[in-house]
Design a protein around this motif. Structure first.
Motif, PDB file in Angstrom:
ATOM      1  N   LEU A   1      -1.271 -19.610 -16.059  1.00  0.00           N
ATOM      2  CA  LEU A   1      -1.222 -20.896 -16.742  1.00  0.00           C
ATOM      3  C   LEU A   1      -1.218 -22.033 -15.722  1.00  0.00           C
ATOM      4  N   GLY A   2      -2.117 -22.994 -15.928  1.00  0.00           N
ATOM      5  CA  GLY A   2      -2.106 -24.191 -15.106  1.00  0.00           C
ATOM      6  C   GLY A   2      -3.002 -24.102 -13.884  1.00  0.00           C
ATOM      7  N   ARG A   3      -3.590 -25.237 -13.524  1.00  0.00           N
ATOM      8  CA  ARG A   3      -4.475 -25.301 -12.368  1.00  0.00           C
ATOM      9  C   ARG A   3      -3.797 -24.899 -11.056  1.00  0.00           C
ATOM     10  N   PRO A   4      -2.531 -25.307 -10.773  1.00  0.00           N
ATOM     11  CA  PRO A   4      -1.920 -24.900  -9.493  1.00  0.00           C
ATOM     12  C   PRO A   4      -1.831 -23.386  -9.332  1.00  0.00           C
ATOM     13  N   VAL A   5      -1.433 -22.689 -10.400  1.00  0.00           N
ATOM     14  CA  VAL A   5      -1.358 -21.230 -10.338  1.00  0.00           C
ATOM     15  C   VAL A   5      -2.755 -20.637 -10.209  1.00  0.00           C
ATOM     16  N   TYR A   6      -3.684 -21.168 -10.985  1.00  0.00           N
ATOM     17  CA  TYR A   6      -5.058 -20.670 -10.908  1.00  0.00           C
ATOM     18  C   TYR A   6      -5.613 -20.785  -9.484  1.00  0.00           C
ATOM     19  N   ASP A   7      -5.462 -21.956  -8.889  1.00  0.00           N
ATOM     20  CA  ASP A   7      -6.036 -22.181  -7.566  1.00  0.00           C
ATOM     21  C   ASP A   7      -5.477 -21.231  -6.515  1.00  0.00           C
ATOM     22  N   GLN A   8      -4.209 -20.894  -6.622  1.00  0.00           N
ATOM     23  CA  GLN A   8      -3.571 -20.065  -5.597  1.00  0.00           C
ATOM     24  C   GLN A   8      -3.775 -18.562  -5.828  1.00  0.00           C
ATOM     25  N   LEU A   9      -3.918 -18.139  -7.092  1.00  0.00           N
ATOM     26  CA  LEU A   9      -3.843 -16.705  -7.380  1.00  0.00           C
ATOM     27  C   LEU A   9      -5.102 -16.077  -7.970  1.00  0.00           C
ATOM     28  N   TYR A  10      -5.916 -16.853  -8.643  1.00  0.00           N
ATOM     29  CA  TYR A  10      -6.978 -16.234  -9.447  1.00  0.00           C
ATOM     30  C   TYR A  10      -7.937 -15.383  -8.622  1.00  0.00           C
ATOM     31  N   SER A  11      -8.491 -15.940  -7.556  1.00  0.00           N
ATOM     32  CA  SER A  11      -9.502 -15.199  -6.800  1.00  0.00           C
ATOM     33  C   SER A  11      -8.915 -13.927  -6.193  1.00  0.00           C
ATOM     34  N   GLN A  12      -7.678 -13.973  -5.744  1.00  0.00           N
ATOM     35  CA  GLN A  12      -7.053 -12.784  -5.168  1.00  0.00           C
ATOM     36  C   GLN A  12      -6.796 -11.729  -6.235  1.00  0.00           C
ATOM     37  N   LEU A  13      -6.294 -12.170  -7.390  1.00  0.00           N
ATOM     38  CA  LEU A  13      -5.985 -11.207  -8.444  1.00  0.00           C
ATOM     39  C   LEU A  13      -7.233 -10.521  -8.981  1.00  0.00           C
ATOM     40  N   THR A  14      -8.267 -11.289  -9.233  1.00  0.00           N
ATOM     41  CA  THR A  14      -9.472 -10.690  -9.808  1.00  0.00           C
ATOM     42  C   THR A  14     -10.174  -9.769  -8.822  1.00  0.00           C
ATOM     43  N   THR A  15      -9.892  -9.935  -7.546  1.00  0.00           N
ATOM     44  CA  THR A  15     -10.496  -9.064  -6.544  1.00  0.00           C
ATOM     45  C   THR A  15      -9.880  -7.675  -6.555  1.00  0.00           C
ATOM     46  N   VAL A  16      -8.573  -7.589  -6.815  1.00  0.00           N
ATOM     47  CA  VAL A  16      -7.880  -6.312  -6.657  1.00  0.00           C
ATOM     48  C   VAL A  16      -7.361  -5.714  -7.964  1.00  0.00           C
ATOM     49  N   SER A  17      -7.267  -6.513  -9.025  1.00  0.00           N
ATOM     50  CA  SER A  17      -6.644  -6.008 -10.244  1.00  0.00           C
ATOM     51  C   SER A  17      -7.661  -5.340 -11.165  1.00  0.00           C
ATOM     52  N   THR A  18      -7.240  -4.241 -11.781  1.00  0.00           N
ATOM     53  CA  THR A  18      -8.095  -3.554 -12.750  1.00  0.00           C
ATOM     54  C   THR A  18      -7.729  -3.925 -14.182  1.00  0.00           C
ATOM     55  N   VAL A  19      -6.722  -4.755 -14.378  1.00  0.00           N
ATOM     56  CA  VAL A  19      -6.376  -5.208 -15.725  1.00  0.00           C
ATOM     57  C   VAL A  19      -6.950  -6.601 -15.926  1.00  0.00           C
ATOM     58  N   PRO A  20      -7.147  -7.018 -17.179  1.00  0.00           N
ATOM     59  CA  PRO A  20      -7.719  -8.341 -17.437  1.00  0.00           C
ATOM     60  C   PRO A  20      -6.838  -9.457 -16.888  1.00  0.00           C
ATOM     61  N   VAL A  21      -7.473 -10.469 -16.323  1.00  0.00           N
ATOM     62  CA  VAL A  21      -6.789 -11.672 -15.864  1.00  0.00           C
ATOM     63  C   VAL A  21      -7.345 -12.836 -16.664  1.00  0.00           C
ATOM     64  N   LEU A  22      -6.500 -13.439 -17.508  1.00  0.00           N
ATOM     65  CA  LEU A  22      -6.912 -14.553 -18.339  1.00  0.00           C
ATOM     66  C   LEU A  22      -6.284 -15.845 -17.839  1.00  0.00           C
ATOM     67  N   VAL A  23      -6.906 -16.956 -18.185  1.00  0.00           N
ATOM     68  CA  VAL A  23      -6.463 -18.263 -17.716  1.00  0.00           C
ATOM     69  C   VAL A  23      -6.278 -19.194 -18.903  1.00  0.00           C
ATOM     70  N   GLY A  24      -5.205 -19.984 -18.876  1.00  0.00           N
ATOM     71  CA  GLY A  24      -4.977 -20.994 -19.901  1.00  0.00           C
ATOM     72  C   GLY A  24      -4.422 -22.256 -19.273  1.00  0.00           C
ATOM     73  N   GLY A  25      -4.505 -23.364 -20.011  1.00  0.00           N
ATOM     74  CA  GLY A  25      -3.974 -24.621 -19.501  1.00  0.00           C
ATOM     75  C   GLY A  25      -4.758 -25.170 -18.332  1.00  0.00           C
ATOM     76  N   VAL A  26      -6.076 -24.905 -18.306  1.00  0.00           N
ATOM     77  CA  VAL A  26      -6.937 -25.328 -17.196  1.00  0.00           C
ATOM     78  C   VAL A  26      -8.252 -25.858 -17.762  1.00  0.00           C
TER      79      VAL A  26
ATOM     80  N   VAL B   1       2.951 -13.203 -17.339  1.00  0.00           N
ATOM     81  CA  VAL B   1       2.529 -14.600 -17.417  1.00  0.00           C
ATOM     82  C   VAL B   1       3.059 -15.320 -16.187  1.00  0.00           C
ATOM     83  N   ILE B   2       2.154 -15.928 -15.431  1.00  0.00           N
ATOM     84  CA  ILE B   2       2.547 -16.675 -14.239  1.00  0.00           C
ATOM     85  C   ILE B   2       2.338 -18.154 -14.522  1.00  0.00           C
ATOM     86  N   VAL B   3       3.410 -18.917 -14.390  1.00  0.00           N
ATOM     87  CA  VAL B   3       3.396 -20.330 -14.765  1.00  0.00           C
ATOM     88  C   VAL B   3       3.975 -21.157 -13.623  1.00  0.00           C
TER      89      VAL B   3
END
Length: 304
Positions: free
Chosen positions: A85-110, A30-32
């Protein structure tokens, strides 16, 4: 030095691309974002909810300066899923993580941005069916709801609102506010058109226009005996009959459940907030002559 930075990102990408879905511990990363009170308390509640269902490895970061390190630590931890969790974390990490990760990436608090994000997880938007279930308990004789959409209103929210209104045999009258001026006018017109004892005005999506106009909308609603219903918890304190906000710990529990389901299925899942806490302005309730049902007396927060 640029080649060194590039190499570092490639190394992280390699780690993330090879995270085994069957890894045992920690189950979920969990990244917060680091935040001050009261926002930090909300993130803590979400994490506590996740922990009731899954072991977690929590990474509290400054998204602008520590995103790189966070991805490195997550890659080494071999989680089964990642929750942002949270828009700041989402904005910085989501696109990079979903590009390279083979495990599910879920988002909350956004709040999911309509039409631009295809996310898994829980949108902060309050689910109409969950909201209207309490509205009908409080006002069983309610017949019509007036509401206003804006260009940013999600079609998914509008569809859900129509279905929810139909479930409770309510007529849903939707006006479109295409500009801030027309949005405000639409709420004002709704208060003038609504019939006391039968109708209510529903703020199903809070905006800066609503926050600015709310004191005047409340004055009009009080004068015309028309209930204001809002998805912003603060509005009950300044004149809404009923308002709601997410149960953040329950949101965490649901995020954990969605992560588990995602591990068993390839079908992405996204939903609005279903678990809510409600506030009722008791002064407004008395003014409108609405009785408080016994089943709500211990299940809502009364603002006196």
């Amino acid at each position: 030095m640029r080649w060194l930075k590039t190499f570092g990102w490639l190394l992280i990408s390699f780690f993330l691309a090879h995270i085994p879905a069957s890894a045992t511990a920690p189950t979920v990363a969990v990244i917060v974002p680091k935040a001050n009170e009261p926002v930090s308390r909300l993130y803590t509640s979400i994490v506590s909810g996740i922990q009731t269902r899954l072991p977690v490895d929590v990474h509290s970061i400054n998204p602008r300066t520590e995103a790189h390190d966070a991805m490195t630590r997550v890659a080494r931890a071999n989680p089964k899923a990642i929750i942002l969790l949270g828009r700041p974390v989402y904005d910085q990490l989501y696109s990079q993580l979903t590009t390279v990760s083979t495990v599910p990436v879920l988002v909350g608090g956004v709040f999911f941005r309509s039409g631009t994000e295809s996310l898994e997880g829980i949108d902060l938007t309050i689910e109409p069916l969950a909201f209207l279930s309490r509205v009908k308990q409080l006002m069983p004789n309610l017949r019509r709801l007036y509401t206003v959409t804006t260009p940013n209103t999600s079609p998914m929210l509008v569809d859900a609102a129509r279905r929810a209104a139909n479930t409770y045999a309510l007529t849903l009258d939707i006006a479109e506010g295409t500009t801030p001026q027309s949005e405000g006018l639409a709420y004002w017109t709704a208060l003038d058109r609504a019939k006391s004892g039968e109708d209510a005005v529903w703020i199903m999506q809070n905006t800066s226009v609503v926050d600015t106009l709310f004191p005047r909308l409340f004055e009009r609603s009080w004068y015309r005996n028309i209930p204001l219903l809002s998805v912003s918890g603060e509005h009950a304190e300044i004149g809404a009959l009923l308002s709601a906000y997410p149960d953040y710990e329950a949101m965490g529990i649901r995020l954990a459940e969605l992560a588990l389901k995602r591990l068993d299925s390839k079908t992405p899942q996204r939903e609005m907030v279903k678990h809510l806490r409600f506030l009722i302005n008791d002064r407004v309730r008395a003014h409108l002559g609405i009785n408080l049902p016994s089943e709500l007396q211990t299940d809502v927060i009364l603002i006196r």
